[in-house]
Design an enzyme around this catalytic site. Structure first.
Site, PDB file in Angstrom:
ATOM      1  CG  HIS A  96     112.826  34.513 -13.269  1.00 38.44           C
ATOM      2  ND1 HIS A  96     113.443  35.383 -14.147  1.00 38.44           N
ATOM      3  CD2 HIS A  96     113.718  34.262 -12.283  1.00 38.44           C
ATOM      4  CE1 HIS A  96     114.653  35.638 -13.712  1.00 38.44           C
ATOM      5  NE2 HIS A  96     114.853  34.978 -12.574  1.00 38.44           N
ATOM      6  CG  ASP A 116     115.278  30.506  -5.224  1.00 38.44           C
ATOM      7  OD1 ASP A 116     116.399  30.077  -4.941  1.00 38.44           O
ATOM      8  OD2 ASP A 116     115.054  31.680  -5.524  1.00 38.44           O
TER       9      ASP A 116
HETATM   10  N1  CMC Z   1     102.666  33.572  -7.083  1.00 34.66           N
HETATM   11  C1  CMC Z   1     101.507  34.197  -7.396  1.00 34.66           C
HETATM   12  N2  CMC Z   1     101.404  35.159  -8.360  1.00 34.66           N
HETATM   13  C2  CMC Z   1     102.523  35.478  -9.023  1.00 34.66           C
HETATM   14  C3  CMC Z   1     103.752  34.861  -8.749  1.00 34.66           C
HETATM   15  C4  CMC Z   1     103.795  33.874  -7.750  1.00 34.66           C
HETATM   16  N3  CMC Z   1     104.932  33.249  -7.441  1.00 34.66           N
HETATM   17  N4  CMC Z   1     104.697  35.391  -9.562  1.00 34.66           N
HETATM   18  C5  CMC Z   1     104.077  36.310 -10.315  1.00 34.66           C
HETATM   19  N5  CMC Z   1     102.766  36.362 -10.002  1.00 34.66           N
HETATM   20  C6  CMC Z   1     101.730  37.206 -10.604  1.00 34.66           C
HETATM   21  C7  CMC Z   1     102.097  38.669 -10.444  1.00 34.66           C
HETATM   22  O1  CMC Z   1     101.587  39.181  -9.223  1.00 34.66           O
HETATM   23  C8  CMC Z   1     101.442  39.279 -11.656  1.00 34.66           C
HETATM   24  O2  CMC Z   1     100.057  39.403 -11.370  1.00 34.66           O
HETATM   25  P1  CMC Z   1      99.283  40.799 -11.751  1.00 34.66           P
HETATM   26  O3  CMC Z   1      99.414  40.925 -13.229  1.00 34.66           O
HETATM   27  O4  CMC Z   1      97.902  40.580 -11.246  1.00 34.66           O
HETATM   28  O5  CMC Z   1     100.031  41.888 -11.017  1.00 34.66           O
HETATM   29  C9  CMC Z   1     101.562  38.195 -12.715  1.00 34.66           C
HETATM   30  O6  CMC Z   1     101.746  36.966 -12.011  1.00 34.66           O
HETATM   31  C10 CMC Z   1     102.761  38.387 -13.644  1.00 34.66           C
HETATM   32  O7  CMC Z   1     103.929  38.531 -12.850  1.00 34.66           O
HETATM   33  P2  CMC Z   1     105.318  38.885 -13.507  1.00 34.66           P
HETATM   34  O8  CMC Z   1     105.248  40.243 -14.115  1.00 34.66           O
HETATM   35  O9  CMC Z   1     105.724  37.747 -14.369  1.00 34.66           O
HETATM   36  O10 CMC Z   1     106.232  38.898 -12.182  1.00 34.66           O
HETATM   37  P3  CMC Z   1     107.332  39.968 -11.761  1.00 34.66           P
HETATM   38  O11 CMC Z   1     108.339  40.070 -12.826  1.00 34.66           O
HETATM   39  O12 CMC Z   1     106.697  41.225 -11.303  1.00 34.66           O
HETATM   40  O13 CMC Z   1     107.954  39.260 -10.461  1.00 34.66           O
HETATM   41  C11 CMC Z   1     108.982  37.569  -9.181  1.00 34.66           C
HETATM   42  C12 CMC Z   1     108.908  38.226 -10.553  1.00 34.66           C
HETATM   43  C13 CMC Z   1     110.108  36.531  -9.203  1.00 34.66           C
HETATM   44  C14 CMC Z   1     109.287  38.616  -8.123  1.00 34.66           C
HETATM   45  C15 CMC Z   1     107.624  36.870  -8.893  1.00 34.66           C
HETATM   46  O14 CMC Z   1     107.372  35.885  -9.860  1.00 34.66           O
HETATM   47  C16 CMC Z   1     107.565  36.299  -7.486  1.00 34.66           C
HETATM   48  O15 CMC Z   1     107.282  37.007  -6.535  1.00 34.66           O
HETATM   49  N6  CMC Z   1     107.830  34.944  -7.335  1.00 34.66           N
HETATM   50  C17 CMC Z   1     107.876  34.346  -6.013  1.00 34.66           C
HETATM   51  C18 CMC Z   1     109.231  34.641  -5.348  1.00 34.66           C
HETATM   52  C19 CMC Z   1     110.338  33.830  -5.977  1.00 34.66           C
HETATM   53  O16 CMC Z   1     110.233  32.632  -6.192  1.00 34.66           O
HETATM   54  N7  CMC Z   1     111.463  34.511  -6.253  1.00 34.66           N
HETATM   55  C20 CMC Z   1     112.672  33.874  -6.772  1.00 34.66           C
HETATM   56  C21 CMC Z   1     112.956  34.267  -8.177  1.00 34.66           C
HETATM   57  S1  CMC Z   1     114.249  33.230  -8.919  1.00 34.66           S
HETATM   58  C22 CMC Z   1     115.652  33.609  -7.983  1.00 34.66           C
HETATM   59  C23 CMC Z   1     116.166  34.946  -8.331  1.00 34.66           C
HETATM   60  O17 CMC Z   1     116.836  35.047  -9.370  1.00 34.66           O
HETATM   61  O18 CMC Z   1     115.911  35.898  -7.580  1.00 34.66           O
END
Ligand code: CMC
Length: 427
Positions: A304, A361
């Protein structure tokens, strides 16, 4: 501590005020930066950028706190109705008995959808995703209910109309997709039971309202009711900033929520878990794939932008999934797989180092499946729950004296001034 921050660049120093929120969070107000210095800030994905001040929802991602108008979400999930929660978000406080009765009457009065709208529904191809249909139909409401949003009373009616009609419209989409007869709203039922009845009642099998399922839906919707400046809420505020009508702004929010990284994750989680079960339960294979930076796949339902600990909504929903299945004495192989996947991911260095925990989720789909909701309707369920939040954020934004049309800047990295080449001279 000073209440301003200084920026020194190219030999010049600029001062900017620091704003402090009621929970102590700080922001440097750089609105005058470009006018003073000629430079802008850059913040991909707005990780360090606040777009507004708001009195609606407080989140602390490090401590796993979520409160609506100051009230912990855990207390609302335990004691409140979804209707009360919607009123709280939109009006800033819980309703008294008289206000709640008036709100219920208004919701009932506006629950029907114009019969002509059914023609639109029938024209969508059967394979259409319900989120695309819902977004289009909410936008179309403006043509059927073109009242202005000038006085407080008009705004109130428009907001209540949308809150009431969205559940009728969602259930209609489901019935029409199955080719079944529509079920009309019933004023004797509460908000959640009314929706379930419209979804599942049929002339051949009358729907027996099950209080456990009604309660599960109530909690699910309360947990989704607002989440401050997330992707879809930001879409509502950004689109609304052009002073478009409420329906169009909400329609944009629904479209934004559809994505698998946002609200569409609940559907993506169930698809991922089903794939693992089909593949013989190989959770480690999925974890390795999610860790591979060359593979765009992510572990859906994990991670998240704000929470760097367990999502408080996820904890409530996990317990609810367990309780619901136990009480109904059924088992769901997807719940077992989800738990196994969570254990394996939380032991893995990649997930530990990146603070990746289950979000709302991860287990919510299991609850929706128990209620009988088909997978392609999961994100619609999220949208119905999020509607009070979108409405309250839209209302706050239009009442905000600091509000301006949203118009970010950019750093241009394309070609510098280039002469036009006539067609016959181009390579
Ligand atoms: N699986 C694998 N790697 C991940 C995931 C995941 N679910 N989430 C984050 N990472 C990686 C991300 O790619 C980053 O790697 P790098 O530094 O190499 O680029 C690292 O972990 C840190 O990520 P972050 O900065 O904490 O993540 P973000 O803020 O860019 O993205 C997110 C947040 C929710 C889009 C992401 O965690 C994700 O894609 N999760 C899966 C989809 C999901 O479950 N979404 C629902 C969110 S809750 C409902 C809502 O409120 O929308």
């Amino acid at each position: 501590m000073s209440d301003y921050a200084t920026l020194t660049y190219d030999g010049n120093t600029y001062e900017f005020p620091v704003i402090t929120g009621s929970e102590g969070e700080k922001a440097i107000d750089i609105s005058t930066m470009r006018a003073k210095s000629g430079i802008i800030t850059m913040d991909y994905g707005f990780s360090s950028t606040g777009s507004c001040s708001s009195t609606i929802t407080f989140m602390n991602g490090e401590k796993g706190i979520l409160r609506y108008r100051g009230i912990p979400v855990e207390q609302l999930a335990e004691h409140a109705t979804f209707k009360e929660t919607a009123y709280l978000l939109i009006n800033g406080r819980l309703p008294n008995r008289k206000e709640l009765t008036r709100f219920s009457v208004m919701l009932n009065d506006h629950s029907l959808v114009h019969e002509d709208m059914q023609e639109f529904y029938k024209s969508f191809p059967r394979i259409s995703h319900p989120m695309g249909i819902l977004s289009s139909m909410v936008n179309a409401l403006r043509s059927f209910y073109p009242e202005l949003e000038k006085t407080d009373e008009e705004i109130n009616i428009t907001m209540t109309r949308l809150l009431s009609k969205i559940r009728t419209m969602a259930a209609m989409a489901y019935k029409i997709s199955r080719g079944h007869k529509l079920v009309y709203p019933r004023p004797d039922l509460n908000y959640c039971a009314n929706f379930l009845n419209m979804m599942f009642d049929s002339p051949v099998r009358p729907y027996d309202i099950d209080e456990d399922l009604v309660q599960a839906l109530r909690v699910f919707w309360i947990l989704h009711a607002d989440h401050e400046q997330n992707c879809s809420t930001t879409a509502v505020r950004v689109v609304g900033s052009g002073r478009v009508n409420l329906y169009a702004a909400i329609s944009a929010g629904i479209a934004a929520l559809w994505g698998p990284l946002h609200g569409g994750a609940n559907q993506a989680v169930i698809e991922m878990l089903s794939e693992i079960v089909r593949d013989g339960g190989k959770v480690q294979k999925v974890i390795e794939r999610a860790k591979d930076r060359n593979d765009p796949f992510r572990l859906f339902g994990f991670g998240h932008r704000v929470y760097k600990t367990y999502d408080p909504r996820g904890q409530i929903i996990k317990k609810m999934a367990d309780r619901l299945l136990e009480k109904r004495q059924v088992s769901d192989p997807l719940l077992d797989t989800a738990k196994e996947l969570e254990i394996a991911a939380r032991k893995d260095d990649y997930f530990i180092e990146n603070n990746l925990y289950p979000n709302v989720d991860f287990y919510s789909g299991i609850v929706l499946r128990s209620i009988g909701i088909p997978t392609n309707m999961f994100t619609v369920m999220f949208a119905i729950g999020r509607l009070p939040g979108w409405i309250s954020q839209w209302k706050e934004s239009i009442d905000d004296s600091n509000w301006k049309i949203t118009r970010p800047r950019q750093i241009y990295t394309g070609p510098t001034c280039t002469d036009y080449t006539p067609l016959d001279k181009r390579p």
